[in-house]
Design a protein around this motif. Structure first.
Motif, PDB file in Angstrom:
ATOM      1  N   GLY A   1       0.724  -0.897   0.508  1.00 28.43           N
ATOM      2  CA  GLY A   1      -0.118  -0.144  -0.236  1.00 28.43           C
ATOM      3  C   GLY A   1       0.731   1.722  -0.129  1.00 28.43           C
ATOM      4  O   GLY A   1       0.811   2.079  -0.757  1.00 28.43           O
ATOM      5  N   ALA A   2       2.038   1.305   0.445  1.00 30.50           N
ATOM      6  CA  ALA A   2       2.354   2.518   0.690  1.00 30.50           C
ATOM      7  C   ALA A   2       3.512   2.970  -0.712  1.00 30.50           C
ATOM      8  O   ALA A   2       3.684   3.444  -0.996  1.00 30.50           O
ATOM      9  CB  ALA A   2       3.750   2.426   2.384  1.00 30.50           C
TER      10      ALA A   2
ATOM     11  N   LEU B   1       1.236   4.344  -3.003  1.00 28.04           N
ATOM     12  CA  LEU B   1       0.726   5.005  -3.232  1.00 28.04           C
ATOM     13  C   LEU B   1       2.268   6.299  -2.971  1.00 28.04           C
ATOM     14  O   LEU B   1       1.801   7.345  -4.060  1.00 28.04           O
ATOM     15  CB  LEU B   1       0.933   5.537  -0.791  1.00 28.04           C
ATOM     16  CG  LEU B   1      -0.667   6.877  -1.105  1.00 28.04           C
ATOM     17  CD1 LEU B   1      -1.940   6.648  -1.534  1.00 28.04           C
ATOM     18  CD2 LEU B   1      -0.529   6.429   0.730  1.00 28.04           C
ATOM     19  N   LEU B   2       2.834   5.973  -2.063  1.00 24.92           N
ATOM     20  CA  LEU B   2       3.680   6.997  -2.510  1.00 24.92           C
ATOM     21  C   LEU B   2       4.825   6.857  -3.750  1.00 24.92           C
ATOM     22  O   LEU B   2       5.702   7.989  -3.787  1.00 24.92           O
ATOM     23  CB  LEU B   2       5.019   6.874  -1.045  1.00 24.92           C
ATOM     24  CG  LEU B   2       4.489   7.028   0.261  1.00 24.92           C
ATOM     25  CD1 LEU B   2       5.817   6.205   1.288  1.00 24.92           C
ATOM     26  CD2 LEU B   2       3.424   8.505   0.942  1.00 24.92           C
TER      27      LEU B   2
ATOM     28  N   LYS C   1       3.517   6.629  -6.845  1.00 20.20           N
ATOM     29  CA  LYS C   1       2.957   7.230  -7.429  1.00 20.20           C
ATOM     30  C   LYS C   1       3.399   8.003  -8.606  1.00 20.20           C
ATOM     31  O   LYS C   1       3.208   7.899 -10.022  1.00 20.20           O
ATOM     32  CB  LYS C   1       1.399   8.213  -7.690  1.00 20.20           C
ATOM     33  CG  LYS C   1       0.063   7.980  -7.952  1.00 20.20           C
ATOM     34  CD  LYS C   1      -0.764   8.710  -8.043  1.00 20.20           C
ATOM     35  CE  LYS C   1      -1.754   9.220  -9.240  1.00 20.20           C
ATOM     36  NZ  LYS C   1      -2.788  10.184  -8.454  1.00 20.20           N
ATOM     37  N   ARG C   2       4.206   9.722  -7.693  1.00 20.98           N
ATOM     38  CA  ARG C   2       4.624  10.325  -8.194  1.00 20.98           C
ATOM     39  C   ARG C   2       6.062   9.519  -8.975  1.00 20.98           C
ATOM     40  O   ARG C   2       6.460  10.401 -10.037  1.00 20.98           O
ATOM     41  CB  ARG C   2       5.121  11.455  -7.781  1.00 20.98           C
ATOM     42  CG  ARG C   2       6.466  10.778  -6.919  1.00 20.98           C
ATOM     43  CD  ARG C   2       7.016  12.516  -6.096  1.00 20.98           C
ATOM     44  NE  ARG C   2       6.251  12.434  -4.762  1.00 20.98           N
ATOM     45  CZ  ARG C   2       5.732  12.822  -3.123  1.00 20.98           C
ATOM     46  NH1 ARG C   2       7.265  13.237  -3.034  1.00 20.98           N
ATOM     47  NH2 ARG C   2       5.219  12.686  -2.405  1.00 20.98           N
TER      48      ARG C   2
ATOM     49  N   ASP D   1       4.210   0.656  -9.947  1.00 23.51           N
ATOM     50  CA  ASP D   1       2.405  -0.646  -8.647  1.00 23.51           C
ATOM     51  C   ASP D   1       2.633  -1.486  -9.345  1.00 23.51           C
ATOM     52  O   ASP D   1       1.825  -2.664 -10.233  1.00 23.51           O
ATOM     53  CB  ASP D   1       1.481   0.390  -8.360  1.00 23.51           C
ATOM     54  CG  ASP D   1       1.092   0.518  -7.472  1.00 23.51           C
ATOM     55  OD1 ASP D   1       1.536  -0.565  -6.174  1.00 23.51           O
ATOM     56  OD2 ASP D   1      -0.281   0.128  -7.192  1.00 23.51           O
TER      57      ASP D   1
END
Lengths: 349, 277
Positions: B97-98, B101-102, B104-105, B193
């Motif tokens: 998950g982390a 999330l992190l 994505k950029r 991801d």
């Protein structure tokens, strides 16, 4: 410094242990939001804003239905010591069985019952396989059920992209729409299929009754609390495990039937059928502390998180992964707090 | 043929590194189900650090994040004596998950200087032998194994059970982190991801297939590497749906579990250690 067992922790200690860990969870989550570049307050506000308007509440309820069905079964399974991590795959198998009945068998008033029968049966068998592998070969069900998730995933992908691909859909990966006879009725204008909601509530009640008011339940609890004692008492471990696998698989399958018959009306890509219900339901069950009845509370609670996660995705264009983070942190907080409450710090070696 | 073997080794390398990492933890008696999430997060850390400070910093970041996550697992499983299976699953979810999330950029960014796959493959190969030597021919390795087999006896001999378990989790985490770094710096020099694609779970099963022995893990990893290669190569050329190939590794894991059972597991695997119980 070391930790020692504390046989009888005071309620106050239990309370501060849980409080400390949940505070830590929210701090870590806030840190993550900040790292992502979103104000933590705004994110938390959005996450829990779904409970403030009726539309949001219906979304919560819609998410709570599969969570309740799966969670009730899993809370029983975990209590008995069958660590079924495969609800995600069992849900998908349920959807496959339902889709087969809806698309390829003659339709009529029997269609919906047949969908539940086929979907539930298929996923019950799917879960039984893992239990059988454990009983017969000693294969860890944690790993086999987990691997079965991937197998079910690819099975659905194969079906919607291959033999079951709809004749009237172009380029999309789903089957034709089910005939009307295969649609579950919904609550008013919402997306909540009430028959599966009812089934979920009944399942939680029934499993609780089974676990705490019947001889079978007593055997289950002995097996879960102390497998050695169960063997000493001559309980038939294999049969008890197979039965619990069957029940938890069946309920996950029913959840899958409910999703395709109640909401989508077709079989589609696995990630769109499940939305992570299988994993979130583990949390629902763990929060319920081994009592199926308590999933009536914890399923809506996690429904809030899933529905709120949707909102985060829409409003802040956040990846849906935020729900995984939340679930992971909550699980760690739960087991951490429980462990901390059971121990005391001793300042010597 | 030669190409097949080469690709098998290169496909097998991340599996090997992760397997060695989980194996080390499990030899000390701690079940390590966090591999998938640890790989994902360390792959992201390696990629981000490599973009900012260069490839060698990338490897370092991957290893450090992996080791940190291993020690984090230790807080729950060793110090708090919580349920090891649940802690591992939660760690996996958290890591996946982390990282999603992190990360994505970083999605879609190219890595200016990808590292050679061969270097990692060679390193992983050597590490398997090194780990074998460490476990079976050094004193610390003996302590580590005895903590996994009989923590009570080890404790009586003055070995710090908790200390050894933290050491095993930290070192193992570093190896799992290295595996993540290989994925995002060399094998597929990019970040996406879900790029770990179940490799972590394959590693968890491979530890069992390898009967908790590093040199057997070597064979197992390359065998799985070959299967992944075949899946990749045979797609489209045989009348078997590609999904069947994609599902193959997971099916194999189930078969492996059924065939090998847990008979040779370290005896204290999965059991928290409480002095005096």
């Amino acid at each position: 410094m070391r930790l020692e067992l504390d046989p009888s922790p005071t309620p106050a200690k239990v309370a501060w242990s849980y409080g400390a860990f949940f505070l830590l969870t929210f701090l870590l989550l806030a840190l993550l939001f900040a790292l992502y570049g979103v104000s933590p307050l705004r994110a938390f506000g959005l996450l829990f804003s779904v409970v403030l308007d009726p539309l949001g509440l219906f979304e919560v309820l819609r998410r709570a239905v599969p969570l309740l069905l799966i969670g009730a079964g899993l809370s029983l399974a975990f209590r008995v010591g069958f660590f079924n991590i495969g609800a995600e795959g069992q849900l998908l198998l349920g959807a496959v069985g339902a889709a087969y009945a809806a698309l390829f068998l003659p339709t009529g008033p029997w269609t919906l019952p047949l969908m539940f029968l086929l979907g539930g049966g298929l996923s019950a068998l799917w879960a039984l396989l893992a239990a059988w592998l454990r009983v017969r070969f000693g294969a860890s069900e944690i790993l086999t059920t987990l691997m079965q998730n991937y197998l079910a995933y690819y099975l659905v992908v194969y079906l919607v992209a291959g033999p079951w691909k709809g004749e009237r859909v172009f380029g999309f990966l789903y089957t034709d729409t089910f005939p009307q006879a295969a649609w579950l009725p919904r609550l008013g204008e919402s997306l909540v299929p009430w028959p599966t909601l009812l089934l979920g509530v009944l399942a939680a009640l029934f499993l609780h009754f089974l676990l705490f008011r019947t001889p079978l339940g007593l055997e289950w609890r002995v097996l879960g609390d102390n497998p050695k004692a169960a063997r000493y008492l001559g309980l038939r471990e294999g049969r008890l495990l197979l039965l619990v696998a069957l029940l938890s698989g069946l309920l996950a399958g029913v959840a899958g039937v409910g999703e395709v018959a109640g909401i989508h009306h077709k079989l589609l890509e696995p990630a769109q059928i499940s939305l992570g219900y299988g994993f979130t339901a583990i949390l629902v069950a763990w929060l319920a502390r081994g009592g199926p009845l308590f999933t009536l509370l914890t399923a809506p609670l996690m429904g809030v998180v899933l529905a709120g996660g949707d909102l985060l995705k829409l409003e802040l264009s956040m990846p849906f992964r935020v729900v995984d983070v939340f679930a992971g942190l909550m699980l760690l907080a739960l087991i951490g707090a429980e462990a901390l409450a059971r121990h005391r710090v001793v300042w010597r070696r | 043929m030669e190409e097949a073997l080469l690709r098998a080794v290169l496909f097998g390398t991340p599996i090997l590194l992760a397997t060695l990492g989980a194996l080390l933890a499990e030899r000390s008696g701690v079940v390590q189900l966090g591999v998938e999430g640890m790989m994902a997060l360390s792959a992201l850390a390696a990629f981000a650090a490599a973009l900012a400070f260069g490839p060698s910093m990338g490897i370092l970041a991957g290893v450090l994040v992996g080791a940190f996550l291993g020690l984090f697992h230790g807080i729950f499983t060793v110090t708090l004596r919580a349920n090891q299976f649940v802690a591992g699953l939660a760690l996996s979810a958290l890591g996946l998950g982390a990282s999603g999330l992190l990360g994505k950029r970083y999605e879609g960014l190219p890595l200016p200087a990808p590292l050679p796959e061969g270097g990692f493959a060679l390193l992983a190969f050597l590490l398997a032998f090194l780990l074998h030597a460490f476990l079976f021919y050094t004193r610390t390795g003996l302590y580590l194994r005895s903590v996994g087999e009989n923590p009570k006896a080890a404790d009586l001999f003055g070995v710090s059970v908790d200390g050894v378990r933290y050491l095993a989790l930290g070192m193992g985490g570093g190896l799992i982190g290295l595996s993540g770094a290989y994925l995002s710096l060399a094998y597929r020099p990019a970040w996406t991801d879900g790029m770990t694609a179940g490799l972590g779970w394959v590693a968890v099963a491979l530890v069992i297939l390898a009967a908790w022995r590093p040199l057997r893990a070597l064979f197992g990893a390359y065998f799985f590497g070959l299967l992944f290669f075949l899946q990749f190569r045979l797609q489209g050329s045989v009348p078997i749906p590609s999904e069947a190939f994609a599902a193959m590794p997971y099916l194999l894991v189930i078969l492996v579990l059924a065939l090998s059972g847990r008979a040779q597991a370290p005896k204290a695997l999965g059991l928290p250690f409480e002095r005096g119980r």
